[in-house]
Design a protein around this motif. Structure first.
Motif, PDB file in Angstrom:
ATOM      1  N   ASP A  52       0.843  -1.193   0.000  1.00 51.40           N
ATOM      2  CA  ASP A  52       0.000   0.000   0.000  1.00 51.40           C
ATOM      3  C   ASP A  52       0.877   1.241   0.000  1.00 51.40           C
ATOM      4  O   ASP A  52       2.098   1.171   0.146  1.00 51.40           O
ATOM      5  CB  ASP A  52      -0.990   0.004   1.173  1.00 51.40           C
ATOM      6  N   LEU A  53       0.236   2.391  -0.161  1.00 49.76           N
ATOM      7  CA  LEU A  53       0.968   3.631  -0.375  1.00 49.76           C
ATOM      8  C   LEU A  53       1.040   4.466   0.894  1.00 49.76           C
ATOM      9  O   LEU A  53       0.023   4.742   1.536  1.00 49.76           O
ATOM     10  CB  LEU A  53       0.309   4.437  -1.494  1.00 49.76           C
ATOM     11  N   ASP A  54       2.240   4.874   1.222  1.00 43.95           N
ATOM     12  CA  ASP A  54       2.522   5.653   2.418  1.00 43.95           C
ATOM     13  C   ASP A  54       2.746   7.116   2.034  1.00 43.95           C
ATOM     14  O   ASP A  54       2.823   7.467   0.854  1.00 43.95           O
ATOM     15  CB  ASP A  54       3.749   5.077   3.126  1.00 43.95           C
ATOM     16  N   ILE A  55       2.853   7.972   3.055  1.00 46.20           N
ATOM     17  CA  ILE A  55       2.989   9.411   2.839  1.00 46.20           C
ATOM     18  C   ILE A  55       4.253   9.920   3.524  1.00 46.20           C
ATOM     19  O   ILE A  55       4.560   9.534   4.647  1.00 46.20           O
ATOM     20  CB  ILE A  55       1.767  10.172   3.396  1.00 46.20           C
ATOM     21  N   LEU A  56       4.959  10.786   2.827  1.00 45.60           N
ATOM     22  CA  LEU A  56       6.090  11.498   3.405  1.00 45.60           C
ATOM     23  C   LEU A  56       5.775  12.992   3.367  1.00 45.60           C
ATOM     24  O   LEU A  56       5.523  13.550   2.301  1.00 45.60           O
ATOM     25  CB  LEU A  56       7.365  11.204   2.615  1.00 45.60           C
ATOM     26  N   LEU A  57       5.766  13.629   4.536  1.00 46.37           N
ATOM     27  CA  LEU A  57       5.475  15.053   4.649  1.00 46.37           C
ATOM     28  C   LEU A  57       6.765  15.846   4.788  1.00 46.37           C
ATOM     29  O   LEU A  57       7.580  15.571   5.679  1.00 46.37           O
ATOM     30  CB  LEU A  57       4.581  15.323   5.865  1.00 46.37           C
ATOM     31  N   ALA A  58       6.949  16.805   3.892  1.00 53.22           N
ATOM     32  CA  ALA A  58       8.090  17.729   3.956  1.00 53.22           C
ATOM     33  C   ALA A  58       7.644  18.967   4.728  1.00 53.22           C
ATOM     34  O   ALA A  58       6.685  19.630   4.338  1.00 53.22           O
ATOM     35  CB  ALA A  58       8.551  18.108   2.564  1.00 53.22           C
ATOM     36  N   LYS A  59       8.379  19.303   5.802  1.00 51.24           N
ATOM     37  CA  LYS A  59       7.900  20.347   6.703  1.00 51.24           C
ATOM     38  C   LYS A  59       9.023  21.320   7.040  1.00 51.24           C
ATOM     39  O   LYS A  59      10.206  20.965   7.013  1.00 51.24           O
ATOM     40  CB  LYS A  59       7.343  19.717   7.985  1.00 51.24           C
ATOM     41  N   GLY A  60       8.633  22.542   7.363  1.00 50.80           N
ATOM     42  CA  GLY A  60       9.577  23.527   7.844  1.00 50.80           C
ATOM     43  C   GLY A  60       9.620  24.788   7.004  1.00 50.80           C
ATOM     44  O   GLY A  60       9.486  25.878   7.521  1.00 50.80           O
ATOM     45  N   ARG A  61       9.914  24.619   5.695  1.00 50.04           N
ATOM     46  CA  ARG A  61      10.158  25.769   4.833  1.00 50.04           C
ATOM     47  C   ARG A  61      11.307  26.616   5.387  1.00 50.04           C
ATOM     48  O   ARG A  61      12.448  26.169   5.364  1.00 50.04           O
ATOM     49  CB  ARG A  61       8.867  26.565   4.615  1.00 50.04           C
ATOM     50  N   HIS A  62      11.051  27.803   5.916  1.00 50.98           N
ATOM     51  CA  HIS A  62      12.136  28.641   6.453  1.00 50.98           C
ATOM     52  C   HIS A  62      12.421  28.377   7.933  1.00 50.98           C
ATOM     53  O   HIS A  62      13.332  28.981   8.487  1.00 50.98           O
ATOM     54  CB  HIS A  62      11.780  30.121   6.300  1.00 50.98           C
ATOM     55  N   TRP A  63      11.627  27.511   8.561  1.00 49.27           N
ATOM     56  CA  TRP A  63      11.732  27.289  10.003  1.00 49.27           C
ATOM     57  C   TRP A  63      11.884  25.795  10.267  1.00 49.27           C
ATOM     58  O   TRP A  63      11.103  24.986   9.770  1.00 49.27           O
ATOM     59  CB  TRP A  63      10.493  27.840  10.700  1.00 49.27           C
ATOM     60  N   PRO A  64      12.858  25.372  11.070  1.00 52.04           N
ATOM     61  CA  PRO A  64      13.146  23.940  11.219  1.00 52.04           C
ATOM     62  C   PRO A  64      11.991  23.155  11.854  1.00 52.04           C
ATOM     63  O   PRO A  64      11.459  23.538  12.898  1.00 52.04           O
ATOM     64  CB  PRO A  64      14.373  23.925  12.133  1.00 52.04           C
ATOM     65  N   LEU A  65      11.621  22.060  11.184  1.00 51.66           N
ATOM     66  CA  LEU A  65      10.662  21.089  11.700  1.00 51.66           C
ATOM     67  C   LEU A  65      11.108  19.695  11.269  1.00 51.66           C
ATOM     68  O   LEU A  65      11.922  19.541  10.355  1.00 51.66           O
ATOM     69  CB  LEU A  65       9.254  21.355  11.148  1.00 51.66           C
ATOM     70  N   HIS A  66      10.569  18.685  11.922  1.00 50.65           N
ATOM     71  CA  HIS A  66      10.844  17.310  11.512  1.00 50.65           C
ATOM     72  C   HIS A  66       9.974  16.928  10.316  1.00 50.65           C
ATOM     73  O   HIS A  66       8.754  17.131  10.336  1.00 50.65           O
ATOM     74  CB  HIS A  66      10.556  16.336  12.666  1.00 50.65           C
ATOM     75  N   ASP A  67      10.593  16.358   9.283  1.00 49.45           N
ATOM     76  CA  ASP A  67       9.839  15.713   8.219  1.00 49.45           C
ATOM     77  C   ASP A  67       9.263  14.410   8.769  1.00 49.45           C
ATOM     78  O   ASP A  67       9.874  13.752   9.616  1.00 49.45           O
ATOM     79  CB  ASP A  67      10.741  15.435   7.019  1.00 49.45           C
ATOM     80  N   ARG A  68       8.083  14.014   8.272  1.00 52.20           N
ATOM     81  CA  ARG A  68       7.357  12.909   8.885  1.00 52.20           C
ATOM     82  C   ARG A  68       7.028  11.813   7.881  1.00 52.20           C
ATOM     83  O   ARG A  68       6.580  12.063   6.755  1.00 52.20           O
ATOM     84  CB  ARG A  68       6.059  13.418   9.509  1.00 52.20           C
ATOM     85  N   VAL A  69       7.232  10.566   8.314  1.00 47.47           N
ATOM     86  CA  VAL A  69       6.866   9.378   7.562  1.00 47.47           C
ATOM     87  C   VAL A  69       5.582   8.828   8.158  1.00 47.47           C
ATOM     88  O   VAL A  69       5.513   8.540   9.353  1.00 47.47           O
ATOM     89  CB  VAL A  69       7.981   8.318   7.635  1.00 47.47           C
ATOM     90  N   LEU A  70       4.531   8.663   7.324  1.00 46.69           N
ATOM     91  CA  LEU A  70       3.244   8.144   7.763  1.00 46.69           C
ATOM     92  C   LEU A  70       2.957   6.852   7.006  1.00 46.69           C
ATOM     93  O   LEU A  70       2.856   6.854   5.776  1.00 46.69           O
ATOM     94  CB  LEU A  70       2.123   9.156   7.502  1.00 46.69           C
ATOM     95  N   LEU A  71       2.833   5.735   7.754  1.00 44.65           N
ATOM     96  CA  LEU A  71       2.649   4.432   7.137  1.00 44.65           C
ATOM     97  C   LEU A  71       1.165   4.080   7.058  1.00 44.65           C
ATOM     98  O   LEU A  71       0.414   4.236   8.023  1.00 44.65           O
ATOM     99  CB  LEU A  71       3.411   3.363   7.929  1.00 44.65           C
ATOM    100  N   ASN A  72       0.776   3.589   5.899  1.00 41.94           N
ATOM    101  CA  ASN A  72      -0.618   3.253   5.595  1.00 41.94           C
ATOM    102  C   ASN A  72      -0.985   1.916   6.228  1.00 41.94           C
ATOM    103  O   ASN A  72      -0.223   0.953   6.152  1.00 41.94           O
ATOM    104  CB  ASN A  72      -0.773   3.194   4.073  1.00 41.94           C
ATOM    105  N   ASP A  73      -2.187   1.853   6.835  1.00 45.94           N
ATOM    106  CA  ASP A  73      -2.663   0.600   7.414  1.00 45.94           C
ATOM    107  C   ASP A  73      -3.327  -0.301   6.380  1.00 45.94           C
ATOM    108  O   ASP A  73      -3.867  -1.354   6.730  1.00 45.94           O
ATOM    109  CB  ASP A  73      -3.616   0.869   8.580  1.00 45.94           C
ATOM    110  N   GLY A  74      -3.298   0.103   5.115  1.00 43.13           N
ATOM    111  CA  GLY A  74      -3.913  -0.672   4.044  1.00 43.13           C
ATOM    112  C   GLY A  74      -5.317  -0.250   3.718  1.00 43.13           C
ATOM    113  O   GLY A  74      -5.893  -0.698   2.721  1.00 43.13           O
ATOM    114  N   LYS A  75      -5.890   0.631   4.536  1.00 42.35           N
ATOM    115  CA  LYS A  75      -7.261   1.089   4.324  1.00 42.35           C
ATOM    116  C   LYS A  75      -7.341   2.609   4.233  1.00 42.35           C
ATOM    117  O   LYS A  75      -8.428   3.183   4.329  1.00 42.35           O
ATOM    118  CB  LYS A  75      -8.146   0.595   5.460  1.00 42.35           C
ATOM    119  N   GLY A  76      -6.178   3.256   4.087  1.00 42.92           N
ATOM    120  CA  GLY A  76      -6.169   4.709   4.025  1.00 42.92           C
ATOM    121  C   GLY A  76      -6.097   5.367   5.382  1.00 42.92           C
ATOM    122  O   GLY A  76      -6.349   6.567   5.502  1.00 42.92           O
TER     123      GLY A  76
END
Length: 369
Positions: A52-76
């Motif tokens: 199934d398809l997972d999501i990677l969020l790019a975060k911060g822009r000009h201000w430091p934040l953690h990028d996040r990996v979100l794993l799909n449970d198979g049902k969205g």
């Protein structure tokens, strides 16, 4: 209908009307986070190789934040989430590609100055380790893109810098990248790799961000870009763009979101040039993100536009690129800086991932009305 007539019909309108109701809705919303941070982009892919398809969020822009990996449970659903790396950074995009040729998806992170731009290699189970860097920390990089530019079957990296110049960094193997090759573009927040002249090599389309002329840089097949051609208005303020064959003629076209003028379709003239033919959406809805995919399962590429402080729109294509039926999504909160399109819940319908600043990141699931 010729292109001139299509331009006259579409100029200044929201979209050409249709007598048929829209074949999709995107009303069901899933908030991916409770916070409203400065997110910038989203990427979708099977990160843990579970089908199934997972999501990677790019975060911060000009201000430091953690990028996040979100794993799909198979049902969205996305209950499992973790940080991409150990340190927060100023990320604009986190692009997925198999950088080291081992069959799983790795990550290229584009960070604004003064942060280093990192390469994360995947162990095959969505656990990522920093394997090196690319480019230079002092580059004011916005979005990155990946494409094989020199014909060696390895993905290279393109950095859209504001201000320019922008750069191409060639893959040296094993997730390592060489020094940057400069593109003389004065200002860019997005660069689109696409083969416009159909010679088998990805060219680079650079919409100008800060009042200059947008330019196509033609690739000779060896990552040399000595031939160029301008397109669009003399003064451009383009924030975002995406490529796809929207008029069904077998050639790649371009959709550009200009912060001052609005969203426009540019048709490929058959010689690698781009001709503005069609306006999409109201000028007052400022386009921040554009993506192209078949959103209504009719075999034709549709256009999705995310806006600043306004609901987004899915423009359903008539198949000829001459008329588009708009379907709204989202509540208009925050600004959609990035979009990813994919079937996340396995129902055969394409969903929308919206990376928002000043509103929670969200998924809008496609449904039949």
């Amino acid at each position: 209908m010729n292109r001139t007539a299509r331009s006259l019909l579409a100029f200044g309108c929201v979209a050409l009307p249709s007598q048929s109701p829209a074949s999709r809705s995107f009303a069901r919303e899933l908030l991916l986070e409770e916070t409203s941070e400065t997110s910038a982009n989203a990427s979708v892919g099977d990160l843990d190789k579970d089908g199934d398809l997972d999501i990677l969020l790019a975060k911060g822009r000009h201000w430091p934040l953690h990028d996040r990996v979100l794993l799909n449970d198979g049902k969205g659903g996305f209950a499992v989430a973790r940080n991409l790396g150990p340190e927060p950074d100023r990320t604009y995009s986190a692009v997925l590609s198999d950088l080291d040729g081992d069959g799983d998806l790795d990550v290229v992170v584009s960070n604004d100055q003064p942060d280093r731009k990192c390469v994360y290699l995947n162990d095959g189970h969505a656990v990522f380790q920093i394997a090196g860097t690319w480019g230079q920390p002092e580059w004011s990089t916005r979005n990155a893109a990946v494409a094989d530019l020199d014909g060696d079957k390895r993905p290279d990296v393109v950095a859209a810098n504001r201000p320019g110049p922008s750069y191409v960094c060639l893959n040296a193997g094993g997730g390592r990248f060489g020094e940057g090759l400069a593109l003389p573009a004065p200002s860019a927040t997005t660069i689109v790799p696409v083969d416009l002249d159909r010679d088998g090599a990805a060219d680079l389309v650079v919409p100008d961000r800060d009042g200059g002329q947008s330019t196509i840089y033609f690739n000779d097949g060896h990552a040399r870009f000595e031939r160029s051609r301008p397109f669009g208005p003399a003064a451009s303020n383009a924030r975002t763009a995406a490529a796809g064959d929207v008029d069904g003629d077998g050639r790649a076209d371009l959709v550009v979101g200009d912060e001052r003028r609005g969203t426009f379709v540019y048709a490929n003239d058959g010689e690698g040039g781009l001709e503005e033919i069609l306006a999409l959406g109201a000028k007052e809805h400022v386009p921040y993100a554009i993506a192209i995919a078949d959103m209504d399962a009719d075999g034709e590429p549709d256009v999705v536009v995310g806006c600043a402080e306004a609901p987004g729109s899915v423009f359903l294509n008539d198949g000829k690129g001459a008329a588009f039926v708009p379907v709204s999504f989202g509540d208009g909160r925050g600004s959609v800086y990035g979009l990813a399109l994919a079937d996340l819940d396995g129902d055969g319908l394409v969903d929308i991932v919206a990376a928002r600043s000043d509103a929670p990141n969200a998924v809008y699931f496609g449904a039949r009305p």
